[in-house]
Motif scaffolding. Structure first.
Motif, short mmCIF file in Angstrom:
data_model
loop_
_atom_site.label_atom_id
_atom_site.label_comp_id
_atom_site.label_asym_id
_atom_site.label_seq_id
_atom_site.Cartn_x
_atom_site.Cartn_y
_atom_site.Cartn_z
N ARG A 47 82.13 20.33 -55.90
CA ARG A 47 82.34 19.39 -54.62
C ARG A 47 82.45 20.16 -53.57
NH1 ARG A 47 86.76 17.48 -57.49
NH2 ARG A 47 86.46 18.70 -59.31
N LEU A 48 82.51 21.67 -53.77
CA LEU A 48 82.44 22.21 -53.02
C LEU A 48 81.20 22.74 -52.07
CD1 LEU A 48 85.25 24.61 -54.18
CD2 LEU A 48 85.58 23.26 -52.44
N GLU A 49 80.49 22.91 -52.27
CA GLU A 49 78.89 23.02 -52.46
C GLU A 49 78.65 22.01 -51.33
OE1 GLU A 49 77.17 25.07 -55.76
OE2 GLU A 49 78.29 26.99 -55.85
N ALA A 50 78.40 20.50 -52.04
CA ALA A 50 78.19 19.13 -51.44
C ALA A 50 79.57 18.94 -50.78
CB ALA A 50 78.36 18.22 -52.25
N ALA A 56 75.66 27.84 -40.34
CA ALA A 56 76.25 28.51 -38.98
C ALA A 56 76.94 27.16 -38.37
CB ALA A 56 74.40 27.64 -38.01
N ASP A 57 77.41 26.15 -37.83
CA ASP A 57 78.64 25.57 -37.79
C ASP A 57 79.80 26.00 -38.52
OD1 ASP A 57 76.89 23.56 -36.86
OD2 ASP A 57 77.55 22.27 -38.43
N ARG A 58 79.84 26.75 -39.87
CA ARG A 58 80.98 27.25 -40.04
C ARG A 58 80.85 28.99 -39.90
NH1 ARG A 58 85.64 27.94 -41.58
NH2 ARG A 58 86.30 29.48 -43.35
N VAL A 59 79.91 28.95 -39.20
CA VAL A 59 79.95 30.92 -39.10
C VAL A 59 80.99 30.71 -37.77
CG1 VAL A 59 79.07 32.78 -38.59
CG2 VAL A 59 78.60 31.93 -40.38
N ARG A 60 80.39 29.72 -37.15
CA ARG A 60 80.66 29.33 -35.42
C ARG A 60 82.12 29.26 -35.40
NH1 ARG A 60 76.20 26.71 -32.78
NH2 ARG A 60 76.39 25.36 -34.28
N THR A 71 91.94 36.96 -38.45
CA THR A 71 90.77 36.07 -39.05
C THR A 71 91.14 35.49 -40.52
OG1 THR A 71 89.36 37.55 -40.41
CG2 THR A 71 88.31 37.28 -37.81
N ARG A 72 91.02 33.77 -40.30
CA ARG A 72 91.52 33.77 -41.58
C ARG A 72 90.68 33.66 -42.40
NH1 ARG A 72 94.88 29.70 -41.56
NH2 ARG A 72 94.10 28.40 -43.03
N HIS A 73 89.38 34.12 -42.63
CA HIS A 73 88.60 34.14 -43.51
C HIS A 73 87.85 35.42 -44.12
CE1 HIS A 73 86.35 35.23 -39.93
NE2 HIS A 73 85.53 35.85 -41.25
N ASP A 74 89.12 36.01 -43.83
CA ASP A 74 88.28 37.42 -43.99
C ASP A 74 88.55 37.71 -45.30
OD1 ASP A 74 90.93 39.61 -44.58
OD2 ASP A 74 91.13 38.13 -43.06
N VAL B 24 85.35 29.74 -49.53
CA VAL B 24 85.39 29.97 -47.52
C VAL B 24 84.08 29.75 -47.10
CG1 VAL B 24 84.01 32.03 -46.78
CG2 VAL B 24 85.67 31.94 -48.67
N ARG B 25 83.22 28.60 -47.49
CA ARG B 25 81.56 28.15 -47.21
C ARG B 25 82.40 26.57 -46.48
NH1 ARG B 25 76.28 30.17 -48.59
NH2 ARG B 25 75.69 28.12 -47.16
N HIS B 26 83.29 26.05 -47.47
CA HIS B 26 83.79 25.11 -47.10
C HIS B 26 84.73 24.54 -45.90
CE1 HIS B 26 85.74 21.14 -47.84
NE2 HIS B 26 84.98 21.29 -48.12
N GLY B 27 86.12 26.30 -45.71
CA GLY B 27 86.60 26.24 -44.73
C GLY B 27 87.41 24.91 -44.85
N ALA B 28 88.47 24.72 -44.14
CA ALA B 28 89.78 23.37 -43.45
C ALA B 28 88.37 22.27 -43.30
CB ALA B 28 90.23 23.72 -42.91
N GLU B 29 87.54 22.10 -43.00
CA GLU B 29 86.28 21.21 -42.03
C GLU B 29 85.73 20.48 -43.14
OE1 GLU B 29 87.99 20.57 -39.78
OE2 GLU B 29 89.58 21.98 -39.54
N GLY B 30 85.84 21.11 -43.99
CA GLY B 30 84.25 20.53 -44.99
C GLY B 30 84.76 18.91 -45.70
N GLY B 31 83.88 18.52 -46.75
CA GLY B 31 83.97 16.76 -46.70
C GLY B 31 84.26 16.96 -48.60
#
Lengths: 211, 211
Positions: A47-50, A56-60, A71-74, B24-31
């Motif tokens: 579910r997380l991967e989906a 690119a959006d996430r990194v930005r 940072t919040r992700h380190d 980490v890839r999902h973050g707070a903004e994913g679905g």
């Protein structure tokens, strides 16, 4: 550099940290049904991967902050990263940054003690934060760690760092991890090349996003 | 030093790694519904914690192996540790150990590149494995890392290490991380104090178990 607010993902990450430590503590011989645990974790991962935004959006989004020292992700302090123990860091008025962390069995190196590479990870990160805090950030060129005594697990450790000199582009920064008695377990000295990290990080994130 | 067989916990740990990276890839903004994810992870953590053997028993079991160069629980190679990327290591006939690893967004330092502390963790561990592989293990006294270029994420990296000298109790060991083009990203030199790790680890685990 107080902790960020709890924005959705943080609670899941805290639970994921408990799962990581729980799996190491449990091992193959514990009493939980590991087939069920595996199935549930696979379902969550699916579910997380989906639900992930495009990389690119996430990194930005990760780097779109004015507070690059926090940072919040380190993988050391990040409330969105379950790899982070996490280390809770505060900037201090004397230009030092200082943090507290308790390591668990997932961080074990020698029996009952912290892995030397995990303490290196904590120190590398805190030296970088000290540079941001002091106002001149840089890229690590060289990092030297001295292991003075074994670092205990399961007790609160203090991690400190401060920028000791800036000569041209050459930054020197030192730090150490202390046990609850105040004894230094590991000390670190880092040599950094100064750069405009603020611009550099954003530009790098934008380049990555453009690929 | 081939990979261990899949003994129950390994599948859950592989899924937990996907969850860590997925968060980490999902973050707070994913679905994905992060409240549901958090509740499910908390339920899994509760069951794992309830099913754990006593800590002392678990530590003793971890170290009750003849193959101390290849533990199952460590945070770099361990199939029972979701913190481990993992690095897959093989001993080579030329006294070198060599491994392959692909790092993800959870290992990020500068945008799109590996955290310098994560590469330090990998190298510290592989230098220790090289000492075991060479037959004279030791405690890390000093570790020096030189960062030569940024280490990329999402591509297979090669990590190598070899013991270069043993003089009395003083062991010197070197290693490096290379990108897919074979360029050295980070190199390491470690100075170790030789010890009988086999006896020491078991005795330490037994002492810990007796506490």
């Amino acid at each position: 550099m107080a902790e960020g607010e709890d924005i959705g993902v943080d609670r899941a990450v805290r639970a994921a940290r408990r799962v990581v430590e729980g799996l190491v503590r449990h091992g193959a011989e514990g009493g939980a049904d590991l087939d069920v645990v595996a199935e549930e974790l696979e379902s969550i991962a699916d579910r997380l991967e989906a639900g992930c935004p495009p990389l690119a959006d996430r990194v930005r989004a990760m780097w779109d902050t004015e507070r690059l020292e926090m940072t919040r992700h380190d993988p050391v302090t990040g409330p969105e990263n379950a790899l982070a123990p996490p280390l809770h860091v505060q900037g201090r008025s004397d230009r030092e940054v200082s943090g507290e962390v308790t390591l668990g069995l997932a961080h074990q190196g020698p029996p009952g003690h912290a892995h030397g590479g995990v303490t290196a990870l904590l120190l590398d990160h805190l030296l970088g934060m000290a540079n941001h805090w002091a106002g001149t950030a840089g890229m690590t060129m060289k990092l030297t760690l001295r292991y003075r005594r074994r670092t205990p697990l399961f007790v609160p450790l203090t991690v400190r760092a401060r920028q000791t000199s800036v000569e041209g582009r050459r930054i020197t920064t030192t730090g150490e991890i202390c046990d609850p008695d105040g004894e230094v377990c590991v000390s670190a000295e880092g040599l950094f090349a100064a750069l405009d990290v603020s611009g550099t990080s954003r530009e790098a994130a934008q380049r990555l996003a453009a690929d």
